[in-house]
Enzyme design. Structure first.
Site, PDB file in Angstrom:
ATOM      1  N   GLU A 146      74.288  52.072  31.666  1.00 20.61           N
ATOM      2  CA  GLU A 146      74.757  50.960  30.840  1.00 20.61           C
ATOM      3  C   GLU A 146      75.215  51.504  29.495  1.00 20.61           C
ATOM      4  O   GLU A 146      74.453  52.186  28.807  1.00 20.61           O
ATOM      5  CB  GLU A 146      73.645  49.927  30.630  1.00 20.61           C
ATOM      6  CG  GLU A 146      74.108  48.720  29.832  1.00 20.61           C
ATOM      7  CD  GLU A 146      72.995  47.707  29.597  1.00 20.61           C
ATOM      8  OE1 GLU A 146      73.117  46.576  30.070  1.00 20.61           O
ATOM      9  OE2 GLU A 146      71.990  48.078  28.934  1.00 20.61           O
ATOM     10  N   TYR A 164      81.613  46.236  26.816  1.00 18.85           N
ATOM     11  CA  TYR A 164      80.373  46.469  27.579  1.00 18.85           C
ATOM     12  C   TYR A 164      80.757  47.040  28.939  1.00 18.85           C
ATOM     13  O   TYR A 164      81.733  46.603  29.549  1.00 18.85           O
ATOM     14  CB  TYR A 164      79.600  45.157  27.779  1.00 18.85           C
ATOM     15  CG  TYR A 164      78.437  45.296  28.749  1.00 18.85           C
ATOM     16  CD1 TYR A 164      77.164  45.631  28.285  1.00 18.85           C
ATOM     17  CD2 TYR A 164      78.616  45.123  30.112  1.00 18.85           C
ATOM     18  CE1 TYR A 164      76.107  45.783  29.162  1.00 18.85           C
ATOM     19  CE2 TYR A 164      77.563  45.281  30.996  1.00 18.85           C
ATOM     20  CZ  TYR A 164      76.305  45.610  30.518  1.00 18.85           C
ATOM     21  OH  TYR A 164      75.265  45.778  31.396  1.00 18.85           O
TER      22      TYR A 164
END
Length: 403
Positions: free
Chosen positions: A213, A125
């Site tokens: 993101e 991530y």
């Protein structure tokens, strides 16, 4: 301004970020031919079909009409049409759509970047955003890619890392190497990750994003680093510098009342409450919403009328607020600095009269320049308007009309 995945990836690619290649489809009959073109360009034989909506959790979401998920693997060109048909034109329900599915107008046909036989791909991530508390950009990253980052933060916070970047000096080489090391990488994979992080940060600054993101960032078995997904939010205030990005706005993904308010020059955000707010200034708006919460109600919106509040502007604000059938009362809280309170009061009276029969209680607090004259004007108008002076009075009246 939120972007679709395919739009965000197109921006990232321009800054040198390695992405999962794909092509957008809006008509089912075009799906197979577009998949063939993608196969010719990338060599992929399998395809990932992804619903393009402004909401997360697409892979776990379900299309109401077909039962299909929002992200599906098509194992061959002959499976593409059938897979696209299960998603395109349906309503996708995810954890972020609040029980109301979003219509899927586009799907992304993307290459399958997970190699056959690679049973344990490494997924990370990574996001870039501004930390307002320290006044620096941060790169937040974790070894737990592909999962809800909120769950990771709650259950295993030690697996989330943050790297602060001083905007005066920019991202440094030792920081990119530190990020790669904390992700457990070495050798070629470490070098590729440092390049990826550098390009991602350059994209964040270069496109004036408020957030990037990537979940997941994939490390392939041959040590390539690829952005498999992309959530990109641009700073609306920067769009005058990026006319090409402004054209990417998809109004079909936005709340219709928010679009109407934007076109009227009103700062409006819809919320899930029962008390409409009309204020001038963001700080006063936050205080007003706190008052409503303390009185037992819930704010139905954020609405800042700005420095002008004539009858036309107030009436437009009334119309927008009252489109929400959950609104049981409206609280107007204006501080008259540049704008005079008596002028605002006259605008409220005129708008109220133009509206005719007002459907919910209206509470008005005007303080600042000519506040006394403003209160007298409202009190003498003969209209069913509750005029108050103190914040506590406003809270008490909100509680009273809701009970």
């Amino acid at each position: 301004m939120n972007l679709h995945e395919y739009q965000g990836k197109s921006i990232l690619k321009k800054f040198g970020v390695a992405i999962q290649e794909g092509k957008v489809v809006e008509q089912i009959e075009d799906a197979e031919s577009i998949a063939k073109k993608l196969s010719d360009e990338t060599g992929t034989k399998w395809f990932v079909i992804k619903a393009q909506i402004h909401a997360g959790g697409r892979g776990k979401g379900t299309v109401s009409e077909t039962g299909s998920h929002g992200v599906v693997l098509a194992k061959g060109i002959d499976k593409v049409n059938e897979t696209v048909k299960g998603i395109l034109g349906g309503h996708l329900n995810t954890a972020q759509t609040n029980g109301v599915g979003k219509l899927v107008n586009k799907v992304l046909i993307a290459e399958d970047v997970y190699y056959p036989g690679d049973s344990e791909p490494s997924e990370f991530y990574m996001s870039v955003l501004l930390d307002r508390e320290v006044g620096r950009n941060i790169i937040m990253y974790s070894t737990e890619g592909g999962m809800d980052i909120e769950t990771v933060a709650e259950e295993t916070p030690h697996l989330i890392f943050k790297e602060e970047v001083d905007p005066r000096v920019g991202l440094q080489g030792f920081q990119t190497r530190k990020i790669a090391y904390n992700l457990g990488l070495s050798g070629k994979a470490m070098k590729e990750m440092t390049k990826f992080v550098t390009a991602l940060y350059n994209a964040y600054e270069g496109c004036d994003a408020s957030m990037l993101e990537i979940n997941p960032v994939l490390k392939t078995s041959d040590d390539k680093i690829i952005a498999v997904d992309a959530k990109v939010t641009l700073d609306d205030s920067s769009l005058f510098r990026h006319s090409e990005y402004a054209l990417m706005r998809d109004k079909s993904e936005e709340d219709s009342t928010e679009i109407e308010a934007d076109e009227a020059g009103l700062n409006f955000v819809k919320l899930d409450g029962n008390v409409g707010c009309m204020v001038n200034g963001a700080g006063l708006a936050m205080a007003t919403m706190d008052i409503i919460k303390l009185s037992g109600g819930n704010p139905a919106n954020f609405l800042d009328v700005g420095g002008t509040a004539d009858a036309e502007r107030v009436e437009k604000a009334f119309n927008i607020i009252l489109k929400d059938k959950n609104v049981k009362a409206i609280l107007i809280n204006i501080f008259g600095g540049i704008v005079r309170c008596d002028r605002v009061a006259q605008g409220i009276v005129d708008a109220y009269q133009n509206y005719g029969s007002f459907p919910v209680p209206l509470i008005v607090r005007l303080q600042g320049t000519n506040a006394k004259e403003a209160k007298e004007l409202i009190d003498n108008s003969g209209l069913d308007v509750i005029s108050v002076v103190q914040l506590q009075d406003a809270a008490d009246k909100v509680k009273e009309v809701l009970s």
